[in-house]
Design a protein around this motif. Structure first.
Motif, PDB file in Angstrom:
ATOM      1  N   UNK A 252       0.785  -1.227   0.000  1.00 54.24           N
ATOM      2  CA  UNK A 252       0.000   0.000   0.000  1.00 54.24           C
ATOM      3  C   UNK A 252       0.826   1.290   0.000  1.00 54.24           C
ATOM      4  N   UNK A 253       2.043   1.287   0.507  1.00 54.32           N
ATOM      5  CA  UNK A 253       2.819   2.530   0.595  1.00 54.32           C
ATOM      6  C   UNK A 253       3.980   2.606  -0.374  1.00 54.32           C
ATOM      7  N   UNK A 254       4.721   1.533  -0.496  1.00 57.02           N
ATOM      8  CA  UNK A 254       5.973   1.581  -1.245  1.00 57.02           C
ATOM      9  C   UNK A 254       5.895   0.786  -2.534  1.00 57.02           C
ATOM     10  N   UNK A 255       6.482   1.301  -3.587  1.00 58.48           N
ATOM     11  CA  UNK A 255       6.533   0.513  -4.821  1.00 58.48           C
ATOM     12  C   UNK A 255       7.681  -0.493  -4.768  1.00 58.48           C
ATOM     13  N   UNK A 256       7.573  -1.519  -5.559  1.00 57.09           N
ATOM     14  CA  UNK A 256       8.700  -2.410  -5.770  1.00 57.09           C
ATOM     15  C   UNK A 256       9.419  -1.907  -7.007  1.00 57.09           C
ATOM     16  N   UNK A 257      10.651  -1.980  -7.192  1.00 56.44           N
ATOM     17  CA  UNK A 257      11.680  -2.524  -6.335  1.00 56.44           C
ATOM     18  C   UNK A 257      11.901  -1.678  -5.084  1.00 56.44           C
ATOM     19  N   UNK A 258      12.709  -2.185  -4.233  1.00 56.22           N
ATOM     20  CA  UNK A 258      12.904  -1.676  -2.889  1.00 56.22           C
ATOM     21  C   UNK A 258      13.450  -0.250  -2.896  1.00 56.22           C
ATOM     22  N   UNK A 259      12.826   0.614  -2.089  1.00 53.00           N
ATOM     23  CA  UNK A 259      13.293   1.978  -1.905  1.00 53.00           C
ATOM     24  C   UNK A 259      14.088   1.999  -0.607  1.00 53.00           C
ATOM     25  N   UNK A 260      15.357   2.296  -0.710  1.00 52.30           N
ATOM     26  CA  UNK A 260      16.271   2.105   0.418  1.00 52.30           C
ATOM     27  C   UNK A 260      16.009   3.061   1.578  1.00 52.30           C
ATOM     28  N   UNK A 261      15.918   4.325   1.341  1.00 50.22           N
ATOM     29  CA  UNK A 261      15.859   5.322   2.401  1.00 50.22           C
ATOM     30  C   UNK A 261      14.458   5.454   2.985  1.00 50.22           C
ATOM     31  N   UNK A 262      13.433   5.254   2.186  1.00 54.78           N
ATOM     32  CA  UNK A 262      12.074   5.586   2.570  1.00 54.78           C
ATOM     33  C   UNK A 262      11.545   4.744   3.721  1.00 54.78           C
ATOM     34  N   UNK A 263      11.840   3.460   3.748  1.00 56.45           N
ATOM     35  CA  UNK A 263      11.316   2.594   4.792  1.00 56.45           C
ATOM     36  C   UNK A 263      11.831   2.998   6.167  1.00 56.45           C
ATOM     37  N   UNK A 264      13.103   3.240   6.285  1.00 56.68           N
ATOM     38  CA  UNK A 264      13.664   3.661   7.572  1.00 56.68           C
ATOM     39  C   UNK A 264      13.178   5.044   7.953  1.00 56.68           C
ATOM     40  N   UNK A 265      13.073   5.939   7.000  1.00 57.47           N
ATOM     41  CA  UNK A 265      12.614   7.299   7.294  1.00 57.47           C
ATOM     42  C   UNK A 265      11.163   7.311   7.761  1.00 57.47           C
ATOM     43  N   UNK A 266      10.286   6.566   7.095  1.00 60.75           N
ATOM     44  CA  UNK A 266       8.881   6.528   7.510  1.00 60.75           C
ATOM     45  C   UNK A 266       8.744   5.844   8.866  1.00 60.75           C
ATOM     46  N   UNK A 267       9.584   4.863   9.137  1.00 64.09           N
ATOM     47  CA  UNK A 267       9.563   4.208  10.446  1.00 64.09           C
ATOM     48  C   UNK A 267       9.976   5.180  11.547  1.00 64.09           C
ATOM     49  N   UNK A 268      11.007   5.966  11.305  1.00 66.53           N
ATOM     50  CA  UNK A 268      11.449   6.936  12.301  1.00 66.53           C
ATOM     51  C   UNK A 268      10.412   8.032  12.531  1.00 66.53           C
ATOM     52  N   UNK A 269       9.721   8.436  11.494  1.00 67.35           N
ATOM     53  CA  UNK A 269       8.675   9.446  11.652  1.00 67.35           C
ATOM     54  C   UNK A 269       7.511   8.898  12.466  1.00 67.35           C
ATOM     55  N   UNK A 270       7.094   7.676  12.185  1.00 66.77           N
ATOM     56  CA  UNK A 270       5.980   7.063  12.926  1.00 66.77           C
ATOM     57  C   UNK A 270       6.364   6.840  14.388  1.00 66.77           C
ATOM     58  N   UNK A 271       7.568   6.368  14.638  1.00 64.13           N
ATOM     59  CA  UNK A 271       8.014   6.153  16.018  1.00 64.13           C
ATOM     60  C   UNK A 271       8.166   7.486  16.752  1.00 64.13           C
ATOM     61  N   UNK A 272       8.605   8.520  16.057  1.00 65.07           N
ATOM     62  CA  UNK A 272       8.722   9.834  16.685  1.00 65.07           C
ATOM     63  C   UNK A 272       7.361  10.399  17.066  1.00 65.07           C
TER      64      UNK A 272
END
Length: 102
Positions: free
Chosen positions: A67-87
């Motif tokens: 639902x959020x990310x396209x394939x192939x893998x986006x390197x920076x986006x997954x960690x960045x969105x995780x840090x924003x949600x955790x923040x």
């Protein structure tokens, strides 16, 4: 439609913004290496890994990929969105736990 109007106290809004800024800054400092140095893991083996991750029991990864990310893998986006949600979660928890009862 006056009943839908919500008044927000500026002091609470400022403290939430400060808590969000502090938590996001601390998470970026803490996870800065992971944000800037991407390494492949087990999840990047397959091009369309939606069903593969569900079979492994990784529902969060499958949800992000579908639902959020396209394939192939986006390197920076997954960690960045995780840090924003955790923040956001950390700042809301801090405001809730350290709120002075009046």
């Amino acid at each position: 439609m006056n009943f839908l109007k919500v008044e927000v106290d500026m002091e609470k809004q400022n403290s939430l913004a400060l808590a969000l800024l502090v938590s996001l800054t601390s998470y970026v400092i803490m996870y800065g290496f992971e944000l800037t140095h991407f390494t492949f893991s087990v999840d990047e083996d397959f091009y369309d890994n939606f069903y593969h991750t569900i079979e492994l029991g990784r529902w969060g990864h499958a949800f992000l990929r579908e639902f959020l990310l396209p394939e192939p893998y986006v390197a920076f986006f997954t960690m960045a969105i995780s840090l924003i949600i955790v923040s956001i979660a950390t700042s809301l928890a801090a405001i809730y736990l350290f709120n002075e009862k009046k």
